[in-house]
Motif scaffolding. Sequence first.
Motif, PDB file in Angstrom:
ATOM      1  N   GLN A 166       0.811  -1.222   0.000  1.00 25.25           N
ATOM      2  CA  GLN A 166       0.000   0.000   0.000  1.00 25.25           C
ATOM      3  C   GLN A 166       0.840   1.267   0.000  1.00 25.25           C
ATOM      4  N   HIS A 167       2.164   1.121  -0.002  1.00 16.14           N
ATOM      5  CA  HIS A 167       3.059   2.279   0.102  1.00 16.14           C
ATOM      6  C   HIS A 167       2.682   3.140   1.303  1.00 16.14           C
ATOM      7  N   THR A 168       2.383   2.494   2.383  1.00 19.86           N
ATOM      8  CA  THR A 168       1.852   3.197   3.552  1.00 19.86           C
ATOM      9  C   THR A 168       2.613   2.800   4.811  1.00 19.86           C
ATOM     10  N   VAL A 169       2.850   3.793   5.648  1.00 19.28           N
ATOM     11  CA  VAL A 169       3.411   3.556   6.978  1.00 19.28           C
ATOM     12  C   VAL A 169       2.312   3.851   7.987  1.00 19.28           C
ATOM     13  N   PHE A 170       2.041   2.899   8.838  1.00 23.89           N
ATOM     14  CA  PHE A 170       0.982   3.023   9.823  1.00 23.89           C
ATOM     15  C   PHE A 170       1.560   3.331  11.200  1.00 23.89           C
ATOM     16  N   LEU A 171       0.787   4.069  11.989  1.00 22.24           N
ATOM     17  CA  LEU A 171       1.108   4.275  13.395  1.00 22.24           C
ATOM     18  C   LEU A 171      -0.099   3.803  14.195  1.00 22.24           C
ATOM     19  N   GLU A 172       0.060   2.644  14.800  1.00 20.48           N
ATOM     20  CA  GLU A 172      -0.995   2.075  15.628  1.00 20.48           C
ATOM     21  C   GLU A 172      -0.818   2.637  17.035  1.00 20.48           C
ATOM     22  N   MET A 173      -1.843   3.320  17.527  1.00 16.58           N
ATOM     23  CA  MET A 173      -1.753   3.979  18.832  1.00 16.58           C
ATOM     24  C   MET A 173      -2.754   3.340  19.786  1.00 16.58           C
ATOM     25  N   ASN A 174      -2.251   2.731  20.823  1.00 16.50           N
ATOM     26  CA  ASN A 174      -3.088   2.070  21.825  1.00 16.50           C
ATOM     27  C   ASN A 174      -2.919   2.738  23.181  1.00 16.50           C
ATOM     28  N   SER A 175      -3.842   2.441  24.074  1.00 18.19           N
ATOM     29  CA  SER A 175      -3.798   2.998  25.437  1.00 18.19           C
ATOM     30  C   SER A 175      -3.595   4.507  25.397  1.00 18.19           C
ATOM     31  N   LEU A 176      -4.369   5.156  24.570  1.00 18.85           N
ATOM     32  CA  LEU A 176      -4.194   6.595  24.376  1.00 18.85           C
ATOM     33  C   LEU A 176      -4.508   7.361  25.652  1.00 18.85           C
ATOM     34  N   LYS A 177      -3.767   8.449  25.826  1.00 17.12           N
ATOM     35  CA  LYS A 177      -3.921   9.313  26.990  1.00 17.12           C
ATOM     36  C   LYS A 177      -4.280  10.714  26.506  1.00 17.12           C
ATOM     37  N   SER A 178      -4.837  11.500  27.404  1.00 16.63           N
ATOM     38  CA  SER A 178      -5.204  12.868  27.020  1.00 16.63           C
ATOM     39  C   SER A 178      -3.968  13.645  26.554  1.00 16.63           C
ATOM     40  N   GLU A 179      -2.817  13.326  27.108  1.00 14.21           N
ATOM     41  CA  GLU A 179      -1.595  14.038  26.719  1.00 14.21           C
ATOM     42  C   GLU A 179      -1.076  13.630  25.336  1.00 14.21           C
ATOM     43  N   ASP A 180      -1.734  12.674  24.699  1.00 16.95           N
ATOM     44  CA  ASP A 180      -1.401  12.338  23.318  1.00 16.95           C
ATOM     45  C   ASP A 180      -2.138  13.239  22.327  1.00 16.95           C
ATOM     46  N   THR A 181      -3.043  14.071  22.829  1.00 18.49           N
ATOM     47  CA  THR A 181      -3.790  14.966  21.965  1.00 18.49           C
ATOM     48  C   THR A 181      -2.840  15.935  21.272  1.00 18.49           C
ATOM     49  N   ALA A 182      -2.855  15.922  19.945  1.00 18.60           N
ATOM     50  CA  ALA A 182      -1.927  16.740  19.166  1.00 18.60           C
ATOM     51  C   ALA A 182      -2.272  16.594  17.697  1.00 18.60           C
ATOM     52  N   VAL A 183      -1.619  17.408  16.887  1.00 21.39           N
ATOM     53  CA  VAL A 183      -1.661  17.207  15.442  1.00 21.39           C
ATOM     54  C   VAL A 183      -0.464  16.322  15.082  1.00 21.39           C
ATOM     55  N   TYR A 184      -0.742  15.251  14.376  1.00 21.46           N
ATOM     56  CA  TYR A 184       0.292  14.280  14.030  1.00 21.46           C
ATOM     57  C   TYR A 184       0.679  14.462  12.556  1.00 21.46           C
ATOM     58  N   TYR A 185       1.989  14.453  12.306  1.00 20.33           N
ATOM     59  CA  TYR A 185       2.541  14.628  10.961  1.00 20.33           C
ATOM     60  C   TYR A 185       3.419  13.421  10.618  1.00 20.33           C
ATOM     61  N   CYS A 186       3.375  13.020   9.355  1.00 25.03           N
ATOM     62  CA  CYS A 186       4.369  12.054   8.906  1.00 25.03           C
ATOM     63  C   CYS A 186       5.369  12.784   8.018  1.00 25.03           C
ATOM     64  N   ALA A 187       6.567  12.235   7.962  1.00 23.55           N
ATOM     65  CA  ALA A 187       7.644  12.869   7.222  1.00 23.55           C
ATOM     66  C   ALA A 187       8.561  11.802   6.646  1.00 23.55           C
ATOM     67  N   ALA A 188       9.215  12.139   5.544  1.00 23.49           N
ATOM     68  CA  ALA A 188      10.135  11.214   4.883  1.00 23.49           C
ATOM     69  C   ALA A 188      11.519  11.828   4.828  1.00 23.49           C
ATOM     70  N   GLY A 189      12.522  11.008   5.107  1.00 27.27           N
ATOM     71  CA  GLY A 189      13.891  11.510   5.089  1.00 27.27           C
ATOM     72  C   GLY A 189      14.871  10.427   4.696  1.00 27.27           C
ATOM     73  N   ARG A 190      16.050  10.854   4.257  1.00 29.06           N
ATOM     74  CA  ARG A 190      17.062   9.907   3.800  1.00 29.06           C
ATOM     75  C   ARG A 190      17.829   9.272   4.953  1.00 29.06           C
TER      76      ARG A 190
END
Length: 121
Positions: free
Chosen positions: A74-98
């Motif tokens: 799928q040319h996709t990188v997944f981030l599985e997030m479990n046991s989420l906490k209120s302090e995980d609230t944020a804007v999440y970005y993915c990025a690619a680098g060499r």
Amino acid sequence: QLQACGGGLVQAGGSLRLACTASEHTFDTYAIGWFRQFPGKEREFVATVNRAGDRPYYADSVNGRFTIFRDKSQHTVFLEMNSLKSEDTAVYYCAAGRWELATTQNLFDYWGRGTLVTVSS
């Protein structure tokens, strides 16, 4: 080049899966990582995985709760997030680098648009 999705509203203790889809070239050429940004703060490293997909690396704050993995079909990188906490609230970005297993923003060349994760307590 990168499209992130999967954010949303979830209760504390719940789970979400974020997805970062890239072009085939980007997926094959670059390591891909996730960062997050709290209001008024700098982006912080969350997780990254090397091109082969066999070496994930996590920030201490998410280690043991989040899992990053690559799906070549799928040319996709997944981030599985479990046991989420209120302090995980944020804007999440993915990025690619060499640079494999990089954890600082300046070592990533391409960024997707953020996806908002809100964890209610």
